[in-house]
Each structure stands twice: as structure tokens, then as C-alpha cells.
Design a protein around this motif. Sequence first.
Motif, PDB file in Angstrom:
ATOM      1  N   VAL A 293      52.385  54.271  43.664  1.00  0.00           N
ATOM      2  CA  VAL A 293      51.190  53.452  43.917  1.00  0.00           C
ATOM      3  C   VAL A 293      49.972  53.990  43.169  1.00  0.00           C
ATOM      4  O   VAL A 293      49.207  53.227  42.558  1.00  0.00           O
ATOM      5  N   THR A 294      49.774  55.308  43.194  1.00  0.00           N
ATOM      6  CA  THR A 294      48.533  55.871  42.643  1.00  0.00           C
ATOM      7  C   THR A 294      48.532  55.979  41.120  1.00  0.00           C
ATOM      8  O   THR A 294      47.457  55.951  40.508  1.00  0.00           O
ATOM      9  N   VAL A 295      49.698  56.110  40.496  1.00  0.00           N
ATOM     10  CA  VAL A 295      49.732  56.235  39.028  1.00  0.00           C
ATOM     11  C   VAL A 295      49.130  55.001  38.351  1.00  0.00           C
ATOM     12  O   VAL A 295      48.184  55.125  37.556  1.00  0.00           O
ATOM     13  N   PRO A 296      49.631  53.795  38.615  1.00  0.00           N
ATOM     14  CA  PRO A 296      48.997  52.630  37.968  1.00  0.00           C
ATOM     15  C   PRO A 296      47.569  52.390  38.444  1.00  0.00           C
ATOM     16  O   PRO A 296      46.733  51.891  37.681  1.00  0.00           O
ATOM     17  N   ALA A 297      47.288  52.749  39.701  1.00  0.00           N
ATOM     18  CA  ALA A 297      45.923  52.567  40.208  1.00  0.00           C
ATOM     19  C   ALA A 297      44.940  53.441  39.440  1.00  0.00           C
ATOM     20  O   ALA A 297      43.817  53.011  39.130  1.00  0.00           O
ATOM     21  N   GLY A 425      40.986  63.882  56.726  1.00  0.00           N
ATOM     22  CA  GLY A 425      40.047  64.983  56.533  1.00  0.00           C
ATOM     23  C   GLY A 425      40.590  66.054  55.614  1.00  0.00           C
ATOM     24  O   GLY A 425      39.892  66.537  54.713  1.00  0.00           O
ATOM     25  N   VAL A 426      41.848  66.427  55.824  1.00  0.00           N
ATOM     26  CA  VAL A 426      42.472  67.444  54.975  1.00  0.00           C
ATOM     27  C   VAL A 426      42.608  66.929  53.542  1.00  0.00           C
ATOM     28  O   VAL A 426      42.398  67.670  52.577  1.00  0.00           O
ATOM     29  N   ALA A 427      42.944  65.653  53.393  1.00  0.00           N
ATOM     30  CA  ALA A 427      43.097  65.067  52.056  1.00  0.00           C
ATOM     31  C   ALA A 427      41.778  65.088  51.289  1.00  0.00           C
ATOM     32  O   ALA A 427      41.730  65.473  50.113  1.00  0.00           O
ATOM     33  N   THR A 470      49.973  66.323  47.917  1.00  0.00           N
ATOM     34  CA  THR A 470      49.662  65.066  47.231  1.00  0.00           C
ATOM     35  C   THR A 470      48.169  64.931  46.920  1.00  0.00           C
ATOM     36  O   THR A 470      47.786  64.591  45.801  1.00  0.00           O
ATOM     37  N   ALA A 471      47.315  65.221  47.892  1.00  0.00           N
ATOM     38  CA  ALA A 471      45.870  65.019  47.701  1.00  0.00           C
ATOM     39  C   ALA A 471      45.284  65.953  46.653  1.00  0.00           C
ATOM     40  O   ALA A 471      44.313  65.595  45.973  1.00  0.00           O
ATOM     41  N   THR A 507      38.504  59.090  42.541  1.00  0.00           N
ATOM     42  CA  THR A 507      38.881  59.954  43.665  1.00  0.00           C
ATOM     43  C   THR A 507      38.874  59.216  45.003  1.00  0.00           C
ATOM     44  O   THR A 507      39.874  59.246  45.731  1.00  0.00           O
ATOM     45  N   PRO A 508      37.775  58.544  45.388  1.00  0.00           N
ATOM     46  CA  PRO A 508      37.820  57.825  46.674  1.00  0.00           C
ATOM     47  C   PRO A 508      38.836  56.691  46.696  1.00  0.00           C
ATOM     48  O   PRO A 508      39.485  56.455  47.724  1.00  0.00           O
ATOM     49  N   VAL A 509      38.992  55.997  45.575  1.00  0.00           N
ATOM     50  CA  VAL A 509      39.967  54.894  45.531  1.00  0.00           C
ATOM     51  C   VAL A 509      41.378  55.423  45.762  1.00  0.00           C
ATOM     52  O   VAL A 509      42.150  54.880  46.571  1.00  0.00           O
ATOM     53  N   LEU A 510      41.727  56.495  45.073  1.00  0.00           N
ATOM     54  CA  LEU A 510      43.077  57.048  45.186  1.00  0.00           C
ATOM     55  C   LEU A 510      43.311  57.676  46.555  1.00  0.00           C
ATOM     56  O   LEU A 510      44.424  57.612  47.092  1.00  0.00           O
ATOM     57  N   LEU A 511      42.277  58.277  47.129  1.00  0.00           N
ATOM     58  CA  LEU A 511      42.417  58.839  48.476  1.00  0.00           C
ATOM     59  C   LEU A 511      42.677  57.740  49.504  1.00  0.00           C
ATOM     60  O   LEU A 511      43.507  57.903  50.406  1.00  0.00           O
ATOM     61  N   ILE A 512      41.980  56.625  49.360  1.00  0.00           N
ATOM     62  CA  ILE A 512      42.203  55.497  50.275  1.00  0.00           C
ATOM     63  C   ILE A 512      43.636  54.983  50.146  1.00  0.00           C
ATOM     64  O   ILE A 512      44.314  54.698  51.144  1.00  0.00           O
ATOM     65  N   LEU A 513      44.116  54.877  48.910  1.00  0.00           N
ATOM     66  CA  LEU A 513      45.496  54.426  48.696  1.00  0.00           C
ATOM     67  C   LEU A 513      46.492  55.423  49.275  1.00  0.00           C
ATOM     68  O   LEU A 513      47.488  55.034  49.901  1.00  0.00           O
ATOM     69  N   LEU A 514      46.223  56.710  49.074  1.00  0.00           N
ATOM     70  CA  LEU A 514      47.114  57.756  49.593  1.00  0.00           C
ATOM     71  C   LEU A 514      47.211  57.674  51.114  1.00  0.00           C
ATOM     72  O   LEU A 514      48.314  57.697  51.687  1.00  0.00           O
ATOM     73  N   ILE A 515      46.073  57.565  51.758  1.00  0.00           N
ATOM     74  CA  ILE A 515      46.040  57.501  53.226  1.00  0.00           C
ATOM     75  C   ILE A 515      46.723  56.222  53.716  1.00  0.00           C
ATOM     76  O   ILE A 515      47.464  56.239  54.707  1.00  0.00           O
ATOM     77  N   SER A 516      46.511  55.124  53.008  1.00  0.00           N
ATOM     78  CA  SER A 516      47.113  53.847  53.412  1.00  0.00           C
ATOM     79  C   SER A 516      48.631  53.883  53.294  1.00  0.00           C
ATOM     80  O   SER A 516      49.349  53.426  54.198  1.00  0.00           O
ATOM     81  N   VAL A 517      49.123  54.433  52.189  1.00  0.00           N
ATOM     82  CA  VAL A 517      50.577  54.532  52.009  1.00  0.00           C
ATOM     83  C   VAL A 517      51.181  55.435  53.078  1.00  0.00           C
ATOM     84  O   VAL A 517      52.235  55.126  53.652  1.00  0.00           O
TER      85      VAL A 517
END
Length: 528
Positions: A293-297, A425-427, A470-471, A507-517
Amino acid sequence: MTAILRSRNFQLCLALLLGAVVMMLPRPEGTRFKVSGDRNQLFYHTISSQYSMVPGDKTGTGSYVVESKYPTGSTYSGSYLKEKAGSFEGTDVQVEYVNGLSPKAKRFLAVLAVLVFLFMVEPIPLEITAILIGVFLVVMQVVDVKTAWAPYMHPVVVFIMCCLIFAIALDKAGITKRLGHFIVTKAGTSVTKFTFIISIGLGLASSFMHDAAAVSIGIVTMLPLMRAAGIEPHSRTAKFMMISLAFACSCGGMGTLVGGGRTMVSAAFLKEFTGIEITFMDWIKYAMPMAIVTVPAAVGVVYLVFRPDPSLKLPKLDEEIGPWSFQEKITVLIISISFILWLTKGFHGLHYSVTGMLGVAALILTGILKWDDIHENLEWGTALFIFGGGISLGLAMGHSGAAAYFANLFFPLVKGGGWLLLFAGVAVFGALVTNAMANVAAAALILPIVIPMAQLEGVDPTVLALCLGTATSFAMLLVIGCPPNAIAYSFKYFKASDITRVGLVATPVLLILLISVAAVWWKILGLV
């Protein structure tokens, strides 16, 4: 006025002034201190009138946390406690700050402020700034001389050099031309399509071949085509192509245990502290969807920030490449064997730098490369100074206590909110800290702090180990944040400030995607 603001001397003075301002700021002393080496608590008996032991906060044999009963006055400070420990006979008692900022940590933050400014503004070459990391750390008495300079030849630095040399070999043998030809036949002359294909392809491949190797191969594949298309350094198109590849490979490295050191360290620390083991396939099961998910994002974000010039077209490659030459086959064989040795490190135990240098030696002995090829094409300043300086800075951040201070300051804010808030928070903290220190060091530093928190919250510690593995892939604010950034920067097609500019969005965009996944996928798998 503009000329003055842009002058090197003014910017250097401003950097030093920034460090001086940090030094003049008040230092939070804190009220809690960790005492170690006091096995029989003899030292505690001498300070019990001034300090009380924090219940349930013993951190190991002979270690405990004390709190000032009356946190005012010089006799209740960390320096006083350290002085008492130094004069205590019979045991080697050590005192560390827990919720306060030590004088050494404050000096480190002053150094960090100066260096971040220099990295972003670039009044002097980045390689010189990276050398100054060691100088400043010694001058400010954060670490000793040996500790400051040893990381400049850290095994990770040697490994990165191997990856860069492999890329030189692939380019000389003509394999990168073959790869570029293949992608151009799929993408046509479109710069955007080409960049998306090579960045996403190598980004996902970096899960299995290490992100540093992937970005090195990608860049030497792109450069001839960029030059042929007339893509100038520091143009929006050049920034889009270079930074997209770096960010994609950083994100892709989280997919498996061999994609980057951060994943292996997270898994190793989890087993060390809890006995829970994440297998190779387990990590893929939990983390690979995040990479997908995060690579193309990441590439998409860079595209939005640095839109390429649509009038620029890649050259048409009508000629046939022809059959594989003997030199190409030998090159691929040697590098493939090196990759296999990297993948199987858990079996033979040899560090990546050792097996990588064996591959380099094989390339020399077989005549694929000559020493002049390496000497003339390897970016020594990047390989030694930027990587080494980044590691030195990160280790000093942990050694000084600055990272632990911010962790103890930050993590109580997310206690009691369930696994998702703790994960988020940790991410966020991991993604920010890893810009100032190697992601391996960031994971190693934060995990010992957050694993007990997870256990107290009733959260599976595996969640936070995966979180940090991951983060910490999102080191996208500074050039020294991770190897892909530094490797891409070494070719001088963008400025260090360009990384920061796009990183503030990514950074914030990818963190949101990471948390969502994590919230959706791990729920399906039953991890949370």
C-alpha cells in the motif's frame, strides 16, 4: 538583503546561534532517576531520606527508579545524585535521568539543532556537515573521540558501499541498460509511467534485496535515460524521479525481515524481551500488505509535490539489446550469490558487510570491475561520511539520553487508549526519531521502552515490534534519515531541503495509511 540571507557566512552564524539558543533554554531536571549497579540497595539506604523508590518500577537486578521527595534545591538534582554515586565505595553505581533532561542530552540537542539547520539549508557541502557531526559531538563532550568516529566505518557503512559497488558493476556490464530498455518498452516515452514502474517495482523488490541495493540499481538504470532526455539536475522532473525511487525503496524495505535492519532488530528485540518469535513468513503475512500500500502511495505523493514536465520524453529504444553476454551472466551470478547470502544470514551468521565484500572481491577477481572503476564512480563522501555521520549522530542520541527523555515524555500521552492509540503513538514517534538516527538504532532504542507499556496495557508486544519495524521506514525528512535518501542525494539531482519539503507531506500520509492497514488487516488476521 536577500544576498545577505543567502550568504554562507550568515547561514553558518545563524546555525551556531541556533545552537547557542538551545543551550540557553532552561533544562528540565526531572524528579525520577534510574539507579543501576546497586544489587543490595546499599546506595539507596544512603539517599532514602531524600529519594523514595518508585513502587513496581524495578528495571532489573540491582536497578530501580527513585523519585525526589522534595524536588527543589541542589540536593535533589540528578547531578547531586550522580556525585553521590561517584563517591559511593564498593559498587559501580550508575545514575540515569528518567523524566528529566541530562546536561549531556541538552548539549546533544544543541548539536542536533545546528546540524539539522545545516542539512536543510546547505551552506556547506553535506559531506562536510556529516564530518562535523563527529567534531561537534566531541567538542560538546557528548561522546569521546573513539565513540564519535568509529561509526564512520560501521559495518552498515561497509554494507552500503557494497551495494553502491554492485550498482557500478551492473552499470558497467550493461545490465542496467537492459533493465531500462525493458521498462521503456512497457512505459513508452512517458517519464511519469517510467518512474512509477521502476519505483514501485524496485520498491516492492526491496523487501527481498535490501532497500539500499534496490535504490542503487534503480538510479544507475535511470541516469542514462535522464541524461538522454535532457532532464537537468534540480529540475522538478529530476526531483520526482530520484526522490520517488528513494521513498519507494524505503517503504518496500518493511515487507520482510531482510528488507532492512530495522525489521530484523524489531523481531530480535521482541524475542529477547518477551520470548515471542516472529518468523520470516509471519513478518511477510503481517507487514507485506503495508509495503504494497505505501510504496505506490509514496510515489504518488512525490508526484503531487514535484510534478514532472510533461514535455520531456524518454528516448525511444528501437534497437534490440541482443543476447546476454558472458560478462553480464557472471555479474548477475556473483551479485545473486551475494543476495542469497544476505537472505540466509540467519543460517551462516556472516554479516552483510562480509558477504557483500566477498562479492566485491569476486567482481574484481573475475575482471568485471577494476579498482579504477570503483575509485572513479563510488561516491566516497556519501558512503563514508553521510552514512557514518548519521549512525554516529543516532548512537549519540541514545548515549546522551535525549531519545529516552523524549520517549518518556511522549509515551505517557498514549497510555490507556487501547492498542490502536498506542500503535499510532509509537508509529509517529518512531517515524520522527528515525530521521535523526539510523532506523535500526531507533527501533533498538524505542522497543525496550514500549514493550513494557504494551504488556501493562494488555496489548500483544508483537504489535509494537511490527509497528517500529514498519514506521521507521518513513525516514523522509532528512537526507541522513535512511540509506535510500543518502544514496539518491549523492548523485546531486536534488537538494537536501527538497527531501524535507516532500517528506513533510509524505510522512503523515504514509503513517495514516500504515495505521489504517494495521487496523483492518491485523483485525482480519486476529492479531488485535
